[in-house]
Design a protein around this motif. Structure first.
Motif, PDB file in Angstrom:
ATOM      1  N   VAL A 107      36.848 -30.309 -33.775  1.00 14.63           N
ATOM      2  CA  VAL A 107      36.360 -30.335 -32.442  1.00 14.63           C
ATOM      3  C   VAL A 107      35.034 -29.330 -32.231  1.00 14.63           C
ATOM      4  CG1 VAL A 107      38.311 -31.058 -31.412  1.00 14.63           C
ATOM      5  CG2 VAL A 107      38.165 -28.440 -32.536  1.00 14.63           C
ATOM      6  N   LEU A 108      34.526 -29.010 -32.920  1.00 15.44           N
ATOM      7  CA  LEU A 108      33.384 -28.313 -32.934  1.00 15.44           C
ATOM      8  C   LEU A 108      31.538 -29.245 -32.715  1.00 15.44           C
ATOM      9  CD1 LEU A 108      31.662 -25.630 -33.794  1.00 15.44           C
ATOM     10  CD2 LEU A 108      31.278 -26.583 -36.638  1.00 15.44           C
ATOM     11  N   TYR A 109      31.045 -29.030 -31.432  1.00 11.94           N
ATOM     12  CA  TYR A 109      30.303 -29.953 -31.070  1.00 11.94           C
ATOM     13  C   TYR A 109      28.723 -28.310 -31.800  1.00 11.94           C
ATOM     14  CZ  TYR A 109      27.551 -31.623 -27.430  1.00 11.94           C
ATOM     15  OH  TYR A 109      26.618 -32.055 -26.642  1.00 11.94           O
ATOM     16  N   SER A 110      28.129 -29.340 -32.630  1.00 10.95           N
ATOM     17  CA  SER A 110      26.801 -29.040 -33.526  1.00 10.95           C
ATOM     18  C   SER A 110      25.513 -28.193 -32.481  1.00 10.95           C
ATOM     19  CB  SER A 110      26.588 -30.229 -34.238  1.00 10.95           C
ATOM     20  OG  SER A 110      26.255 -31.160 -32.870  1.00 10.95           O
ATOM     21  N   SER A 111      26.223 -28.755 -31.218  1.00 10.79           N
ATOM     22  CA  SER A 111      25.009 -28.460 -30.022  1.00 10.79           C
ATOM     23  C   SER A 111      25.119 -27.226 -29.832  1.00 10.79           C
ATOM     24  CB  SER A 111      24.205 -29.368 -29.199  1.00 10.79           C
ATOM     25  OG  SER A 111      25.699 -28.871 -28.052  1.00 10.79           O
ATOM     26  N   SER A 169      27.432 -24.556 -31.206  1.00 12.11           N
ATOM     27  CA  SER A 169      27.898 -24.546 -32.948  1.00 12.11           C
ATOM     28  C   SER A 169      29.716 -23.753 -32.032  1.00 12.11           C
ATOM     29  CB  SER A 169      27.370 -23.554 -32.973  1.00 12.11           C
ATOM     30  OG  SER A 169      26.607 -23.621 -33.955  1.00 12.11           O
ATOM     31  N   LYS A 170      29.892 -24.274 -30.940  1.00  9.15           N
ATOM     32  CA  LYS A 170      31.317 -23.316 -30.477  1.00  9.15           C
ATOM     33  C   LYS A 170      32.744 -25.290 -30.507  1.00  9.15           C
ATOM     34  CE  LYS A 170      30.081 -21.227 -26.276  1.00  9.15           C
ATOM     35  NZ  LYS A 170      29.791 -21.287 -24.811  1.00  9.15           N
ATOM     36  N   ASN A 171      33.588 -24.739 -31.021  1.00  5.63           N
ATOM     37  CA  ASN A 171      34.927 -25.054 -31.060  1.00  5.63           C
ATOM     38  C   ASN A 171      35.900 -25.197 -30.181  1.00  5.63           C
ATOM     39  OD1 ASN A 171      35.630 -25.785 -34.511  1.00  5.63           O
ATOM     40  ND2 ASN A 171      34.998 -23.176 -34.438  1.00  5.63           N
ATOM     41  N   TYR A 172      35.842 -26.277 -29.313  1.00  3.69           N
ATOM     42  CA  TYR A 172      36.112 -26.656 -28.005  1.00  3.69           C
ATOM     43  C   TYR A 172      38.253 -26.643 -28.382  1.00  3.69           C
ATOM     44  CZ  TYR A 172      31.950 -27.540 -26.275  1.00  3.69           C
ATOM     45  OH  TYR A 172      30.682 -27.549 -25.533  1.00  3.69           O
ATOM     46  N   LEU A 173      38.413 -25.426 -28.754  1.00  3.32           N
ATOM     47  CA  LEU A 173      39.315 -25.083 -28.990  1.00  3.32           C
ATOM     48  C   LEU A 173      40.179 -24.332 -28.428  1.00  3.32           C
ATOM     49  CD1 LEU A 173      42.096 -23.990 -30.967  1.00  3.32           C
ATOM     50  CD2 LEU A 173      42.129 -26.027 -30.148  1.00  3.32           C
ATOM     51  N   GLY A 204      42.735 -15.507 -32.200  1.00  3.33           N
ATOM     52  CA  GLY A 204      42.519 -17.046 -32.880  1.00  3.33           C
ATOM     53  C   GLY A 204      41.284 -16.946 -34.394  1.00  3.33           C
ATOM     54  N   SER A 205      41.597 -18.165 -34.777  1.00  7.25           N
ATOM     55  CA  SER A 205      40.218 -18.751 -36.167  1.00  7.25           C
ATOM     56  C   SER A 205      40.442 -20.052 -36.522  1.00  7.25           C
ATOM     57  CB  SER A 205      41.087 -17.466 -37.224  1.00  7.25           C
ATOM     58  OG  SER A 205      42.083 -17.758 -37.844  1.00  7.25           O
ATOM     59  N   GLY A 206      39.291 -19.922 -37.334  1.00  7.01           N
ATOM     60  CA  GLY A 206      39.186 -21.758 -38.070  1.00  7.01           C
ATOM     61  C   GLY A 206      38.139 -22.095 -36.689  1.00  7.01           C
ATOM     62  N   SER A 207      37.382 -23.348 -37.682  1.00  9.42           N
ATOM     63  CA  SER A 207      37.207 -23.889 -37.003  1.00  9.42           C
ATOM     64  C   SER A 207      36.706 -25.257 -37.726  1.00  9.42           C
ATOM     65  CB  SER A 207      35.348 -23.545 -37.611  1.00  9.42           C
ATOM     66  OG  SER A 207      33.888 -24.536 -36.935  1.00  9.42           O
ATOM     67  N   GLY A 208      35.902 -26.042 -37.151  1.00  7.12           N
ATOM     68  CA  GLY A 208      35.903 -27.912 -37.259  1.00  7.12           C
ATOM     69  C   GLY A 208      37.584 -28.815 -36.970  1.00  7.12           C
ATOM     70  N   THR A 209      38.607 -29.140 -37.789  1.00 11.97           N
ATOM     71  CA  THR A 209      39.873 -29.498 -37.996  1.00 11.97           C
ATOM     72  C   THR A 209      40.783 -28.678 -37.839  1.00 11.97           C
ATOM     73  OG1 THR A 209      39.166 -30.333 -40.068  1.00 11.97           O
ATOM     74  CG2 THR A 209      38.680 -31.544 -38.147  1.00 11.97           C
ATOM     75  N   HIS A 210      40.606 -26.743 -38.306  1.00  8.06           N
ATOM     76  CA  HIS A 210      41.740 -26.519 -39.370  1.00  8.06           C
ATOM     77  C   HIS A 210      41.634 -25.084 -38.583  1.00  8.06           C
ATOM     78  CE1 HIS A 210      42.305 -29.048 -42.280  1.00  8.06           C
ATOM     79  NE2 HIS A 210      43.806 -28.751 -42.038  1.00  8.06           N
ATOM     80  N   PHE A 211      42.898 -24.500 -37.285  1.00  4.56           N
ATOM     81  CA  PHE A 211      42.583 -23.312 -36.258  1.00  4.56           C
ATOM     82  C   PHE A 211      43.956 -22.573 -36.562  1.00  4.56           C
ATOM     83  CE2 PHE A 211      38.898 -25.127 -34.340  1.00  4.56           C
ATOM     84  CZ  PHE A 211      38.666 -25.849 -34.880  1.00  4.56           C
TER      85      PHE A 211
END
Lengths: 113, 117
Positions: A29-33, A35-39, A70-77
């Motif tokens: 759920v990390l949007y590369s453009s 660098s935000k995690n939509y979580l 809150g923490s984490g990035s990509g697929t693990h939060f």
């Protein structure tokens, strides 16, 4: 659809102790453009709507106590309550807003040990 | 105070219809996108519908597509959810939610829909 899986389903923590809730998404759920995690993380007490605690995976909503992080990035939060208070007894949900349909985890019930 | 207030819920027979309303106060609704989310008893939230800030774009969950229609009336600062062909599995608390720069920051208190004969 992105599947959100939380663990554990429930946990009991002593007052003043740390509570940790995990959330895994079936795809990033990390949007590369940007660098935000939509979580996001929500707290829900009985008979009330979900209350936004955290967005962009780690930004605390205005008015939310500092013990929530809150923490984490990509697929693990992870949602951490650093020192559990009695008023923190609730069900906690993670949500991805990266893609439609937005989806929620199944919830984690936090109780006092 | 910024808030959303839902209304229009109630008891309806299978196959019936209801129209839910979501009224905004403390902010201008047409600056924001709005979602409808429902929560069945003992279950987690389920997204069901979205309407863009100017109402030109709408999305629906597969579970309600073809039966539910979302609309908005900015003159009344309100969003509506027309629900037709209701089923027992549509029984839930229905919330409208404001989207703010992609994340969802304001939830209404919800209105309860019960589909039963």
């Amino acid at each position: 659809d992105i599947v959100m899986t939380q663990s554990p389903d429930s946990l009991a923590v002593s007052l003043g102790e740390r509570a940790t809730i995990n959330c895994k998404s079936s795809q990033s759920v990390l949007y590369s453009s940007n660098s935000k995690n939509y979580l996001a993380w929500y707290q829900q007490k009985p008979g009330q709507p979900p209350k936004l605690l955290i967005y962009w995976a780690s930004t605390r909503e205005s008015g939310v106590p500092g013990r929530f992080s809150g923490s984490g990035s990509g697929t693990h939060f992870t949602l951490t309550i650093s020192s559990l208070q009695a008023e923190d007894v609730a069900v906690y949900y993670c949500q991805q807003y990266y893609s439609t349909p937005s989806t929620f985890g199944q919830g984690t019930k936090v109780e006092i040990k | 105070e910024v808030q959303l207030v839902e209304s229009g819920g109630g008891l309806v027979q299978p196959g019936g219809s209801l129209r839910l309303s979501c009224a905004a106060s403390g902010f201008i609704l047409n600056n924001y996108e709005i979602h409808w989310v429902r929560q069945a008893p003992g279950k987690g939230p389920e997204w069901i519908s979205y309407i863009s800030n100017i109402g030109t774009t709408t999305y629906y969950a597969d579970s309600v597509k073809g039966r539910f229609t979302v609309s908005r009336d900015d003159a009344r600062n309100s969003v509506f959810l027309q629900m037709n062909s209701l089923r027992a599995e549509d029984t839930a608390v229905y919330y409208c939610v404001r989207e703010h720069y992609d994340f969802w920051d304001v939830w209404g208190k919800g209105t309860t829909v019960t589909v039963s004969s």
